[in-house]
Motif scaffolding. Structure first.
Motif, PDB file in Angstrom:
ATOM      1  N   ILE A 183      46.936  42.906  41.037  1.00 12.22           N
ATOM      2  CA  ILE A 183      45.950  42.105  41.795  1.00 12.22           C
ATOM      3  C   ILE A 183      44.694  42.762  41.266  1.00 12.22           C
ATOM      4  O   ILE A 183      44.470  44.467  41.743  1.00 12.22           O
ATOM      5  N   GLU A 184      43.570  42.632  40.647  1.00 13.52           N
ATOM      6  CA  GLU A 184      42.879  43.685  40.248  1.00 13.52           C
ATOM      7  C   GLU A 184      41.495  43.329  40.610  1.00 13.52           C
ATOM      8  O   GLU A 184      41.565  42.732  41.397  1.00 13.52           O
ATOM      9  N   THR A 185      40.816  44.573  41.717  1.00 12.34           N
ATOM     10  CA  THR A 185      39.724  44.819  42.284  1.00 12.34           C
ATOM     11  C   THR A 185      38.734  44.233  41.848  1.00 12.34           C
ATOM     12  O   THR A 185      37.456  44.343  41.992  1.00 12.34           O
ATOM     13  N   GLU A 186      38.884  44.863  40.559  1.00 19.22           N
ATOM     14  CA  GLU A 186      37.018  43.662  39.620  1.00 19.22           C
ATOM     15  C   GLU A 186      36.155  44.593  40.176  1.00 19.22           C
ATOM     16  O   GLU A 186      35.480  44.366  40.547  1.00 19.22           O
ATOM     17  N   GLY A 187      35.871  46.581  39.566  1.00 19.04           N
ATOM     18  CA  GLY A 187      35.599  47.174  41.128  1.00 19.04           C
ATOM     19  C   GLY A 187      34.494  47.059  41.674  1.00 19.04           C
ATOM     20  O   GLY A 187      33.523  47.820  42.594  1.00 19.04           O
TER      21      GLY A 187
ATOM     22  N   ILE B 146      37.928  39.900  48.753  1.00 23.06           N
ATOM     23  CA  ILE B 146      38.057  39.108  47.150  1.00 23.06           C
ATOM     24  C   ILE B 146      39.407  39.409  47.404  1.00 23.06           C
ATOM     25  O   ILE B 146      40.250  38.685  46.856  1.00 23.06           O
ATOM     26  N   PRO B 147      39.672  40.889  46.676  1.00 19.35           N
ATOM     27  CA  PRO B 147      41.054  40.713  46.501  1.00 19.35           C
ATOM     28  C   PRO B 147      41.784  40.905  47.313  1.00 19.35           C
ATOM     29  O   PRO B 147      42.696  40.990  47.286  1.00 19.35           O
ATOM     30  N   VAL B 148      41.647  40.688  48.925  1.00 20.38           N
ATOM     31  CA  VAL B 148      41.986  40.617  49.805  1.00 20.38           C
ATOM     32  C   VAL B 148      43.195  39.583  49.794  1.00 20.38           C
ATOM     33  O   VAL B 148      44.167  38.941  50.229  1.00 20.38           O
TER      34      VAL B 148
END
Length: 184
Positions: free
Chosen positions: A98-102, A109-111
């Motif tokens: 899963i990417e954190t996208e910055g 969101i990533p959680v």
């Protein structure tokens, strides 16, 4: 797309077309109570121009540290425990690709994406998530009861309530010892 992934998308910074995507994603939420809260969020944001939604997002999730969408920050502030939690989440996110996208690994969101994908979320996440989101919702509701993000945070809480309790999850991970398996 699962429920938590759908909710994660709603925490994205507003962009043209995002409201329509969020509306289409609503069909992926099977639980009626969560769907109702999510629909409340959608009703409010669909009445806003993109500029109004951007301003609301910034005012709600970027400028107010009390409602900052970081699970570790909501639980421990900038303390050592948050750092340990972020390290745990960073590892967990990498394991599920899963990417954190910055964003930092404790961002909502990533959680939420992680919760949709992981078969066995760490107990530390499950123990911190509900109190952190409850705090965000309580602070926002007190400061701005008409804010549409109240509905979205409520939907997240309703989703969390459907997760198995931590003790049940730990029991799944550690089978009970039988007399035959004990050392003598």
């Amino acid at each position: 797309m699962g429920t938590f992934n759908t909710l994660a998308e709603a925490f994205r910074y507003p962009a043209p077309g995002l409201a329509e995507v969020l509306e289409a994603n609503q069909a992926g939420i099977a639980e009626r109570q969560i769907q109702n809260s999510y629909a409340g969020f959608l009703r409010h944001i669909s009445a806003l121009s993109i500029e109004e939604w951007e301003e609301l997002y910034t005012r709600t999730l970027d400028l107010s540290p009390a409602v900052a969408p970081y699970i570790g920050f909501q639980m421990w502030g900038e303390g050592y425990q948050r750092g340990s939690f972020m390290a745990l989440m960073n590892h967990a996110l990498r394991m599920e690709a899963i990417e954190t996208e910055g964003e930092l690994p404790d961002h909502i969101i990533p959680v939420l994406r992680y919760l949709d994908r992981a078969a066995q979320p760490p107990a530390e996440l499950l123990e911190a998530l509900k109190p952190a989101v409850k705090r965000m919702r309580a602070v926002l509701h007190k400061a701005d009861p008409d804010n549409p993000y109240n509905h979205l945070l409520q939907a997240v809480l309703q989703g969390i309530d459907r997760l198995p309790p931590v003790k049940e999850r730990q029991a799944e991970l550690i089978p009970p010892m039988t007399q035959e398996s004990t050392f003598k």
